[in-house]
Design an enzyme around this catalytic site. Structure first.
Site, PDB file in Angstrom:
ATOM      1  N   CYS A   1       0.850  -1.189   0.000  1.00 50.74           N
ATOM      2  CA  CYS A   1       0.000   0.000   0.000  1.00 50.74           C
ATOM      3  C   CYS A   1       0.887   1.242   0.000  1.00 50.74           C
ATOM      4  CB  CYS A   1      -0.901  -0.021   1.237  1.00 50.74           C
ATOM      5  SG  CYS A   1      -1.716   1.544   1.589  1.00 50.74           S
ATOM      6  N   GLU A   2       0.669   2.127  -0.965  1.00 44.37           N
ATOM      7  CA  GLU A   2       1.522   3.304  -1.073  1.00 44.37           C
ATOM      8  C   GLU A   2       1.227   4.360  -0.010  1.00 44.37           C
ATOM      9  OE1 GLU A   2      -0.812   6.079  -4.351  1.00 44.37           O
ATOM     10  OE2 GLU A   2       0.672   4.637  -5.061  1.00 44.37           O
ATOM     11  N   HIS A   3       0.149   4.190   0.730  1.00 49.43           N
ATOM     12  CA  HIS A   3      -0.191   5.156   1.772  1.00 49.43           C
ATOM     13  C   HIS A   3       0.532   4.874   3.084  1.00 49.43           C
ATOM     14  CE1 HIS A   3      -4.194   5.562  -0.600  1.00 49.43           C
ATOM     15  NE2 HIS A   3      -3.271   6.387  -1.071  1.00 49.43           N
ATOM     16  N   HIS A   4       0.777   3.570   3.365  1.00 46.70           N
ATOM     17  CA  HIS A   4       1.393   3.209   4.641  1.00 46.70           C
ATOM     18  C   HIS A   4       2.592   2.282   4.483  1.00 46.70           C
ATOM     19  CE1 HIS A   4      -2.939   4.043   5.464  1.00 46.70           C
ATOM     20  NE2 HIS A   4      -2.419   4.779   6.424  1.00 46.70           N
TER      21      HIS A   4
ATOM     22  N   GLN B   1      -5.234  -0.633  -4.710  1.00 51.33           N
ATOM     23  CA  GLN B   1      -5.886  -1.753  -5.374  1.00 51.33           C
ATOM     24  C   GLN B   1      -6.669  -1.312  -6.600  1.00 51.33           C
ATOM     25  OE1 GLN B   1      -7.951  -4.456  -2.748  1.00 51.33           O
ATOM     26  NE2 GLN B   1      -9.319  -5.152  -4.352  1.00 51.33           N
TER      27      GLN B   1
ATOM     28  N   HIS C   1      -6.183  -5.754   3.300  1.00 52.86           N
ATOM     29  CA  HIS C   1      -5.188  -4.701   3.481  1.00 52.86           C
ATOM     30  C   HIS C   1      -4.740  -4.658   4.942  1.00 52.86           C
ATOM     31  CE1 HIS C   1      -5.820  -2.502  -0.461  1.00 52.86           C
ATOM     32  NE2 HIS C   1      -6.792  -3.400  -0.463  1.00 52.86           N
TER      33      HIS C   1
ATOM     34  N   CYS D   1      -3.207  -2.357   6.315  1.00 55.91           N
ATOM     35  CA  CYS D   1      -3.411  -1.031   6.896  1.00 55.91           C
ATOM     36  C   CYS D   1      -4.782  -0.916   7.556  1.00 55.91           C
ATOM     37  CB  CYS D   1      -3.235   0.056   5.832  1.00 55.91           C
ATOM     38  SG  CYS D   1      -4.335  -0.121   4.410  1.00 55.91           S
TER      39      CYS D   1
END
Length: 342
Positions: free
Chosen positions: A232-235, A273, A301, A303
């Protein structure tokens, strides 16, 4: 009053051949003709696939071939594309055709199935998938990383820089990078991160080239339950799941393992995703020019599991439908039914 014995009564006459419509089982020639036609079509398809030897299709040849067709069309010449995407047929056209051929009277005709709402073309379909000068959907620093394949010194410098960043993280969370358990961890994590994101160094052309073939098949091809691991590119934590890919060929098919490799290439990057699902669908559409493409992905996920709302049972499902899969509800329903996801 005398009654005739049932055995002595004349047998009822058969319905005249001109009365039953063409789709009635009372028409003795219907099932025979249909069966004969289906067998002949299947036999012709098998014969065409076993015909003269032809080399696997090169992606560069595909592009030049399509460019020649477009040039002839632009000059007003009749030119049939070798792999046209048939997107002009929708449910209302098919329903109307079936009703006209099957109904014996106008009163038997039912209204066509309403067009699905909210299935217009996606704006993502205008973005090219294959970048022959670099990589497939490269980010700003991707080409620089690719060039380091030929420069071991630069690759070692990048790994050392990443190891230093990991060491800083360990210090910031209150750990001692020099203690026994963490000794060497910065270098190990740096190498692992380079593997987790190895998709940045891969090109769709190199993955697919040599595995696209001519084949006279126009029914669904589905590969289910392709395991996918991404970050996940956010976390920067993993999300994992399974991807299901289906397409309807238009005289071009691809090696089945290449579908899994395409999913692997795009998943081994920092992702969300939704984007990952679209990238796989558009890559296949760009390579094969099929009648339709469908990709469905189900994943969990970390996250959402390890942090935040901490909902361990949550599963995220995304889909991308292109061509006939988007425009025709019956085709889309067939795909989802075969997935047992409907």
């Amino acid at each position: 009053m005398a009654f005739d014995s049932p055995l002595s009564l004349p047998k009822p006459k058969a319905i005249p051949a001109h009365l039953p419509n063409g789709h009635s089982p009372l028409n003795p020639s219907y099932s025979v003709d249909i069966d004969r036609n289906e067998r002949e079509n299947a036999f012709a398809s098998i014969q065409s696939s076993m015909g003269p030897h032809r080399e696997p299709i090169d992606l560069n040849d595909l592009r030049s071939e399509d460019a020649q067709v477009e040039t002839r069309i632009s000059h007003g010449q009749n030119a049939k594309s070798p792999a046209q995407q048939y997107e002009e047929v929708d449910d209302s056209d098919i329903e109307a055709l079936e009703l006209r051929s099957a109904a014996r009277h106008e009163r038997d005709q039912a209204p066509p199935t309403p067009q699905p709402v909210g299935r217009s073309s996606s704006p993502f379909t205008s973005n090219p998938t294959i970048d022959f000068d670099g990589l497939s959907w490269p980010s700003a620093g991707t080409l620089e990383r690719l060039r380091e394949r030929d420069s071991p010194e630069d690759a070692a410098a990048r790994l050392a820089k990443l190891s230093g960043a990991v060491r800083t993280i360990l210090e910031c969370i209150g750990e001692d990078p020099e203690r026994e358990g963490l000794h060497g961890t910065p270098e190990r994590y740096a190498k692992a991160m380079m593997f987790f994101t190895k998709g940045y160094e891969e090109n769709l052309r190199d993955i697919v080239n040599g595995a696209v073939f001519h084949e006279d098949h126009d029914e669904l091809v589905i590969v289910k339950d392709i395991e996918v691991y991404s970050l996940c590119e956010h976390h920067l934590v993993p999300f994992t799941g399974k991807m299901h890919i289906g397409y309807i060929p238009s005289r071009r098919v691809i090696g089945l393992s290449k579908l899994a490799r395409i999913a692997e290439m795009f998943s081994r990057r920092l992702q969300v995703q939704e984007r990952l699902t679209k990238q796989v669908a558009l890559a296949l559409s760009d390579v094969l020019k099929p009648q339709g493409v469908a990709v469905v992905m189900e994943s969990t996920h970390m996250c959402m599991v390890m942090r935040g709302v901490q909902k361990a049972g949550a599963v995220t499902t995304t889909s991308c439908m292109l061509g006939a899969m988007r425009k025709r509800a019956k085709t889309r329903d067939e795909f989802l039914t075969l997935l047992n996801r409907k």
